[in-house]
Design an enzyme around this catalytic site. Structure first.
Site, mmCIF file in Angstrom:
data_model
loop_
_atom_site.group_PDB
_atom_site.id
_atom_site.type_symbol
_atom_site.label_atom_id
_atom_site.label_comp_id
_atom_site.label_asym_id
_atom_site.label_seq_id
_atom_site.Cartn_x
_atom_site.Cartn_y
_atom_site.Cartn_z
ATOM 1 N N ALA A 154 0.834 -1.360 0.398
ATOM 2 C CA ALA A 154 0.300 0.131 0.273
ATOM 3 C C ALA A 154 0.887 0.994 0.378
ATOM 4 O O ALA A 154 -0.212 2.059 0.611
ATOM 5 C CB ALA A 154 -0.934 -0.029 0.882
ATOM 6 N N HIS A 155 2.105 1.716 -0.179
ATOM 7 C CA HIS A 155 3.289 2.230 -0.146
ATOM 8 C C HIS A 155 3.171 3.397 -1.311
ATOM 9 O O HIS A 155 3.292 2.558 -2.162
ATOM 10 C CB HIS A 155 4.352 1.894 0.281
ATOM 11 C CG HIS A 155 4.556 1.565 1.585
ATOM 12 N ND1 HIS A 155 5.041 2.078 2.412
ATOM 13 C CD2 HIS A 155 3.713 0.573 2.581
ATOM 14 C CE1 HIS A 155 4.960 1.271 3.845
ATOM 15 N NE2 HIS A 155 4.451 0.554 3.725
ATOM 16 N N HIS A 211 9.108 -5.834 3.000
ATOM 17 C CA HIS A 211 8.608 -5.151 1.812
ATOM 18 C C HIS A 211 9.410 -5.397 1.083
ATOM 19 O O HIS A 211 10.298 -3.994 0.369
ATOM 20 C CB HIS A 211 8.596 -3.164 1.552
ATOM 21 C CG HIS A 211 6.571 -3.201 2.475
ATOM 22 N ND1 HIS A 211 5.488 -2.933 1.188
ATOM 23 C CD2 HIS A 211 6.381 -2.568 3.424
ATOM 24 C CE1 HIS A 211 4.984 -2.817 2.886
ATOM 25 N NE2 HIS A 211 5.686 -2.785 3.439
ATOM 26 N N HIS A 232 6.293 -8.414 9.373
ATOM 27 C CA HIS A 232 5.215 -8.465 9.038
ATOM 28 C C HIS A 232 5.665 -9.668 7.817
ATOM 29 O O HIS A 232 5.204 -9.552 6.851
ATOM 30 C CB HIS A 232 3.957 -7.411 8.115
ATOM 31 C CG HIS A 232 4.071 -6.411 7.186
ATOM 32 N ND1 HIS A 232 4.738 -6.678 6.001
ATOM 33 C CD2 HIS A 232 3.707 -5.577 6.874
ATOM 34 C CE1 HIS A 232 5.063 -5.438 5.522
ATOM 35 N NE2 HIS A 232 3.946 -4.616 6.229
ATOM 36 N N ASN A 235 3.467 -10.779 4.851
ATOM 37 C CA ASN A 235 3.318 -10.507 3.295
ATOM 38 C C ASN A 235 4.118 -9.092 2.893
ATOM 39 O O ASN A 235 5.607 -9.100 3.727
ATOM 40 C CB ASN A 235 2.587 -9.646 4.686
ATOM 41 C CG ASN A 235 1.185 -9.758 4.828
ATOM 42 O OD1 ASN A 235 0.333 -10.698 4.115
ATOM 43 N ND2 ASN A 235 0.984 -10.265 6.318
ATOM 44 N N ASP A 269 -4.606 -10.854 12.722
ATOM 45 C CA ASP A 269 -6.434 -10.725 13.085
ATOM 46 C C ASP A 269 -6.326 -11.030 11.615
ATOM 47 O O ASP A 269 -8.264 -10.687 11.655
ATOM 48 C CB ASP A 269 -6.198 -9.112 12.300
ATOM 49 C CG ASP A 269 -5.829 -8.650 11.133
ATOM 50 O OD1 ASP A 269 -4.265 -10.172 10.069
ATOM 51 O OD2 ASP A 269 -5.154 -8.258 10.068
ATOM 52 N N GLY A 270 -6.426 -12.330 11.265
ATOM 53 C CA GLY A 270 -6.976 -13.538 10.470
ATOM 54 C C GLY A 270 -7.563 -13.426 9.289
ATOM 55 O O GLY A 270 -7.961 -13.752 8.413
ATOM 56 N N HIS A 272 -4.517 -11.050 7.363
ATOM 57 C CA HIS A 272 -2.935 -11.070 6.773
ATOM 58 C C HIS A 272 -2.769 -12.194 6.000
ATOM 59 O O HIS A 272 -1.701 -12.257 5.719
ATOM 60 C CB HIS A 272 -2.560 -9.945 7.052
ATOM 61 C CG HIS A 272 -2.709 -8.665 6.997
ATOM 62 N ND1 HIS A 272 -3.362 -7.757 7.233
ATOM 63 C CD2 HIS A 272 -1.894 -7.853 6.616
ATOM 64 C CE1 HIS A 272 -3.547 -6.554 7.397
ATOM 65 N NE2 HIS A 272 -2.686 -6.460 6.047
ATOM 66 N N ASP A 294 -0.491 -3.533 13.310
ATOM 67 C CA ASP A 294 -0.123 -2.810 12.258
ATOM 68 C C ASP A 294 -1.042 -1.718 11.752
ATOM 69 O O ASP A 294 -1.816 -2.100 10.696
ATOM 70 C CB ASP A 294 -0.004 -3.734 10.909
ATOM 71 C CG ASP A 294 0.648 -2.726 9.161
ATOM 72 O OD1 ASP A 294 0.399 -1.798 9.257
ATOM 73 O OD2 ASP A 294 -0.061 -3.592 7.919
#
Length: 404
Positions: A154-155, A211, A232, A235, A269-270, A272, A294
């Protein structure tokens, strides 16, 4: 013989009828606090012939160290990557609200932004202890802009940077200052990154890999140069491949120096990370797992459109997407939600789930002398929980700062 009054005029608080998390297990003991720190009762009894001035009946609840969130982008309408007219007020609002989720310390996190945003925000956010006004700030986490174009997530692409000036000069040009910075996420495959990793580590700033399209050898070199965290896990990085597992391979790498631990963040969070992937990571390297939220601006707000730095984010149910896409952009989970989901999904013990949100982030940041444990002499930052991991009260420096 002296009493505790002759050693210190500060009152002694005794937490009774509780189970405390110490030495990796829940123990039926009382917890003693004086002057904001956890007290050794033997010294109080035998050296001082002291006593408790006040007692707190915990009614059978668990006392764990306060949670530490090392990656939180904002919440409750506040975006840490926005240079508003009241940056400090925004940080303070989030700091106050996260007390109800057991968080006693955190790293306000800025995503990839233009230099003027960093210059404005970083000059306003100072390291400070917590209290009734909110959780303490341990420093900022700068996630980008020195990251991979291919794994930008999302960056915003237009603000990504490389180390074109050779390293640290690029950081200073971009951020303006490294004062009050606790962590930097970067992609280790970028040319000249090794110099930056070494310099940041020498300054006591945690270097995180994320990233990134780095292969395993590039990730291992970064760790050998001082990197100690993975942003993360799974991800925004190359997926695990058996011939080159990439950054994920650091969890079982034999090239990590023996006196070092590589920690890794998980957004439990279920959404990611699939529960099976969460279990794989935890079983491969349980002592390195650090729960992070996050969380973004929309945490605590209803569905709709919000911001994350320079991007517009759309909340659909529990999912946060870059508007008009299916690109995940942070979460709207709270830390207590993450602890509960992690325990349920991984099948880990209650103690392990709590330590992933307290002890492990403190070890990562090198602050276990004061945070993340209930050892004698540590700060009395506490969270009181029931057996279902619902937060019932939060204490900072032995003072109640939130109660349900």
């Amino acid at each position: 013989m002296p009493t505790n009054k002759s050693v210190s005029k500060a009152p002694v608080t005794q937490f009774v009828n509780c189970r405390i998390l110490r030495d990796h297990k829940l123990q039926r003991e009382d917890l003693w606090v004086r002057e904001g720190r956890i007290l050794d009762p033997e010294k109080l009894f035998f050296d001082e012939e002291g006593y408790a001035d006040q007692r707190v009946d915990c009614e059978g609840l668990i006392i764990a160290p306060g949670f530490i969130d090392v990656q939180i982008n904002g919440g409750y309408g506040i975006d840490f990557s926005q240079a508003t007219s009241n940056v400090r007020g925004g940080v303070a609002l989030v700091a106050k609200k996260i007390l109800e989720h057991g968080v006693t310390s955190f790293l306000p996190t800025l995503v990839t932004s233009p230099p003027n945003i960093y210059h404005k925000v970083l000059s306003e956010v100072k390291v400070h202890g917590g209290g009734v006004e909110g959780a303490g700030v341990l420093g900022c986490h700068l996630e980008g802009p020195f990251i991979s174009l291919e794994k930008k997530g999302a960056h915003p692409e237009q603000y990504l940077r490389s180390f074109q000036s050779g390293g640290m000069l690029d950081l200073i040009e971009t951020y303006g200052t490294l004062d009050n910075v606790a962590m930097v996420t970067l992609a280790p495959e970028l040319p000249n990154s090794e110099k930056v990793v070494r310099e940041l580590a020498q300054r006591g700033i945690t270097v995180s890999l994320g990233h990134s399209v780095a292969n395993l050898s590039q990730a291992e070199e970064a760790v050998q140069n001082g990197a100690s965290f993975i942003t993360h896990l799974f991800n925004a990085m190359l997926p695990f491949h058996h011939r080159d597992p990439g950054i994920v391979g650091l969890l079982t790498s034999d090239q990590v120096p023996q006196d070092r631990t590589v920690f890794y963040g998980m957004i439990a969070d279920g959404i990611h990370t699939n529960s099976a992937a969460l279990r794989i990571a935890h079983r491969a390297h349980p002592t390195g797992l650090v729960l992070v939220t996050d969380a973004i601006t929309a945490m605590g707000l209803p569905p709709g459109r919000h911001t994350l730095g320079q991007q517009v984010i759309e909340i659909q149910g529990l999912h946060a997407y870059v508007a008009g896409t299916k690109t995940l952009s942070g979460s709207i989970a709270t830390m207590d939600m993450c602890v509960r989901h992690f325990k349920q999904a991984s099948g880990c013990s209650l103690e392990q789930a709590l330590e992933a949100a307290s002890l492990h982030p403190a070890q990562l940041l090198g602050i276990t002398h004061c945070k993340g444990t209930l050892d004698y002499g540590a700060d009395a930052d506490l969270v009181l929980l029931d057996d279902a991991i619902n937060v019932r009260a939060t204490y900072i420096a032995g003072q109640e700062v939130w109660r349900k």
